[in-house]
Scaffold this motif. Sequence first.
Motif, PDB file in Angstrom:
ATOM      1  N   CYS A  57       0.860  -1.183   0.000  1.00 34.22           N
ATOM      2  CA  CYS A  57       0.000   0.000   0.000  1.00 34.22           C
ATOM      3  C   CYS A  57       0.897   1.234   0.000  1.00 34.22           C
ATOM      4  CB  CYS A  57      -0.917   0.019   1.212  1.00 34.22           C
ATOM      5  SG  CYS A  57      -2.199  -1.228   1.150  1.00 34.22           S
ATOM      6  N   GLY A  58       0.669   2.133  -0.931  1.00 37.96           N
ATOM      7  CA  GLY A  58       1.546   3.282  -1.076  1.00 37.96           C
ATOM      8  C   GLY A  58       0.881   4.604  -0.755  1.00 37.96           C
ATOM      9  N   TYR A  59       1.668   5.487  -0.180  1.00 39.89           N
ATOM     10  CA  TYR A  59       1.263   6.875   0.047  1.00 39.89           C
ATOM     11  C   TYR A  59       2.389   7.761  -0.475  1.00 39.89           C
ATOM     12  CZ  TYR A  59       0.712  11.386   2.308  1.00 39.89           C
ATOM     13  OH  TYR A  59       0.602  12.735   2.529  1.00 39.89           O
TER      14      TYR A  59
ATOM     15  N   PHE B 156       3.327  -1.063   4.146  1.00 42.97           N
ATOM     16  CA  PHE B 156       2.935   0.308   3.816  1.00 42.97           C
ATOM     17  C   PHE B 156       4.182   1.100   3.440  1.00 42.97           C
ATOM     18  CE2 PHE B 156      -0.510  -1.369   6.252  1.00 42.97           C
ATOM     19  CZ  PHE B 156      -1.648  -0.773   5.729  1.00 42.97           C
ATOM     20  N   HIS B 157       4.165   1.660   2.233  1.00 43.33           N
ATOM     21  CA  HIS B 157       5.312   2.390   1.692  1.00 43.33           C
ATOM     22  C   HIS B 157       4.985   3.883   1.631  1.00 43.33           C
ATOM     23  CE1 HIS B 157       7.596  -1.192   0.248  1.00 43.33           C
ATOM     24  NE2 HIS B 157       6.381  -1.726   0.283  1.00 43.33           N
ATOM     25  N   VAL B 158       5.861   4.687   2.214  1.00 40.99           N
ATOM     26  CA  VAL B 158       5.663   6.134   2.276  1.00 40.99           C
ATOM     27  C   VAL B 158       6.753   6.809   1.455  1.00 40.99           C
ATOM     28  CG1 VAL B 158       5.575   8.152   3.791  1.00 40.99           C
ATOM     29  CG2 VAL B 158       4.606   5.957   4.549  1.00 40.99           C
TER      30      VAL B 158
ATOM     31  N   PRO C  39       6.297   8.150 -10.683  1.00 40.53           N
ATOM     32  CA  PRO C  39       5.505   7.110 -11.353  1.00 40.53           C
ATOM     33  C   PRO C  39       6.053   5.698 -11.157  1.00 40.53           C
ATOM     34  CG  PRO C  39       5.703   9.016 -12.772  1.00 40.53           C
ATOM     35  CD  PRO C  39       6.620   9.259 -11.617  1.00 40.53           C
ATOM     36  N   ALA C  40       7.368   5.552 -11.076  1.00 39.76           N
ATOM     37  CA  ALA C  40       7.947   4.217 -10.886  1.00 39.76           C
ATOM     38  C   ALA C  40       7.602   3.668  -9.506  1.00 39.76           C
ATOM     39  CB  ALA C  40       9.466   4.271 -11.072  1.00 39.76           C
ATOM     40  N   TYR C  41       7.541   4.531  -8.504  1.00 42.92           N
ATOM     41  CA  TYR C  41       7.145   4.081  -7.160  1.00 42.92           C
ATOM     42  C   TYR C  41       5.669   3.704  -7.130  1.00 42.92           C
ATOM     43  CZ  TYR C  41      11.591   5.213  -4.975  1.00 42.92           C
ATOM     44  OH  TYR C  41      12.907   5.217  -4.615  1.00 42.92           O
ATOM     45  N   LEU C  42       4.832   4.495  -7.806  1.00 40.81           N
ATOM     46  CA  LEU C  42       3.408   4.167  -7.853  1.00 40.81           C
ATOM     47  C   LEU C  42       3.176   2.838  -8.570  1.00 40.81           C
ATOM     48  CD1 LEU C  42       1.870   7.670  -8.716  1.00 40.81           C
ATOM     49  CD2 LEU C  42       2.154   6.611  -6.467  1.00 40.81           C
ATOM     50  N   ALA C  43       3.969   2.598  -9.620  1.00 42.08           N
ATOM     51  CA  ALA C  43       3.806   1.354 -10.384  1.00 42.08           C
ATOM     52  C   ALA C  43       4.136   0.121  -9.558  1.00 42.08           C
ATOM     53  CB  ALA C  43       4.689   1.399 -11.630  1.00 42.08           C
ATOM     54  N   ALA C  44       4.925   0.306  -8.493  1.00 43.00           N
ATOM     55  CA  ALA C  44       5.317  -0.837  -7.663  1.00 43.00           C
ATOM     56  C   ALA C  44       4.270  -1.198  -6.614  1.00 43.00           C
ATOM     57  CB  ALA C  44       6.651  -0.530  -6.981  1.00 43.00           C
TER      58      ALA C  44
ATOM     59  N   VAL D 184      -2.049  -0.993  -3.940  1.00 42.57           N
ATOM     60  CA  VAL D 184      -3.138  -0.082  -3.565  1.00 42.57           C
ATOM     61  C   VAL D 184      -2.508   1.259  -3.221  1.00 42.57           C
ATOM     62  CG1 VAL D 184      -5.035   0.363  -1.955  1.00 42.57           C
ATOM     63  CG2 VAL D 184      -4.499  -1.992  -2.617  1.00 42.57           C
ATOM     64  N   LEU D 185      -3.225   2.346  -3.549  1.00 47.83           N
ATOM     65  CA  LEU D 185      -2.717   3.692  -3.256  1.00 47.83           C
ATOM     66  C   LEU D 185      -3.682   4.413  -2.318  1.00 47.83           C
ATOM     67  CD1 LEU D 185      -1.502   4.588  -6.855  1.00 47.83           C
ATOM     68  CD2 LEU D 185      -0.079   3.979  -4.889  1.00 47.83           C
ATOM     69  N   LEU D 186      -3.121   5.112  -1.338  1.00 46.32           N
ATOM     70  CA  LEU D 186      -3.909   5.761  -0.295  1.00 46.32           C
ATOM     71  C   LEU D 186      -3.834   7.278  -0.419  1.00 46.32           C
ATOM     72  CD1 LEU D 186      -2.699   3.603   2.744  1.00 46.32           C
ATOM     73  CD2 LEU D 186      -4.661   3.174   1.233  1.00 46.32           C
ATOM     74  N   ALA D 187      -5.000   7.918  -0.357  1.00 45.39           N
ATOM     75  CA  ALA D 187      -5.096   9.383  -0.330  1.00 45.39           C
ATOM     76  C   ALA D 187      -5.932   9.759   0.888  1.00 45.39           C
ATOM     77  CB  ALA D 187      -5.736   9.914  -1.613  1.00 45.39           C
TER      78      ALA D 187
END
Length: 399
Positions: free
Chosen positions: A214-216, A241-243, A276-281, A284-287
């Motif tokens: 899960c990325g932020y 969880f990746h920040v 974008p490369a971090y998002l591609a990894a 799920v993405l958190l806002a």
Amino acid sequence: MARINASCFSVRIFFLSGSLLPSMEASSVGVVRMCEALARCGHDVSLFARHNGVDDASAVLGRYGVETEFRLLLLGHAVTHQELGGRGSGFDKKIHYPLAVRRALKRLPAPDLLYGRHLYTMLLAALTLPKTPLVYELHEVRGNRGMRWAERWLFRHRSFLGATAVCESVIADYRRLYPDISDLDLFLARNGADVPCAKLQGAEVGGRPGARRCGYVGSLFPGKGMETVAALAARLTEIDFHVVGGSGADLADWRARTGALDNLIYHGFVDNARVPAYLAAMDVLLAPPRPVMRSVNGRKFGMWQAPLKIFQYMAAGKPIIASDLPHVREILQHRVTALLVPAEDMDAWATALRELEDPGLTERLKAAAHADLVQRFTWTEKAKAVTGYISQRSKRLAL
């Protein structure tokens, strides 16, 4: 006032920003992307920005991954900070930098259009080039009487064409603030994102093999959402969880507060070109913004924000969970393009993450969000909409 036909190539545009370049500020990403989009549409664009210690304009643009180049003028004092993203003094932003822009405007041939989002610089530009049409970009409601008086003067200037706004709440509040200016024309032009290359490879982000990611992405100051990310990491220990983002001070603070959480991975600030490369990894993405946020200087905001991260998430083609707030609902639809949950209800956030274990729901959400981004929310679409508005507004006022 000269008539502008921005639908014909090429209009000379001076984009007047108050952003430090390069910096961690989201505003710096917005102005760079908008200028790139205007240039991509065929216009001759010059971006005025605050110097942040890097003299090579091409190197600065490279850190944002700019492919369609435009002219970048870095003005003001070279602000030196121990870490990227420091703001410098108020004197530099409010006085020294606008005066530096004014001196530059006097040396350069007048453009066809002044477009900007930095009030003090726009004021001096209107005084320096009183016959040049200008458009003001609104991102929030000004908090003090002096700035509102200055805006009122700008709105009544003979060369003022109109204002663009990034969300509906900004337009509504400005209509309430200035009911006596009957001809104040406000145009909705949301932010956006560029669609990444189809061959983009996800970044090597580490973490546990096989664990959901899960990325932020974004700042870590109060209210932006790190509180939610940390709470979820403590509750859902099977998920990594990746920040991505945060200043050195904020990272140190959050690492100290969450040191016992092995599933919370901090990557620190990365240049916008690498986001974008971090998002591609991620899976799920958190806002998770809260209703009230505080900037790095402690100023409250939030109700007028159109978070850039949401558009970047949509472009990434990943499922999104976001806070159910008015400015978020202007962009995302619950169970159509994202799952929207109450901002501070951790049970609801945890439930949403479990719902996204359903591959059918995940595929539907990310496909719909990506399609909506491509159709309505790219920077190129914003640039086209803004230039079309400028052309129509110019024609109307010239009659």
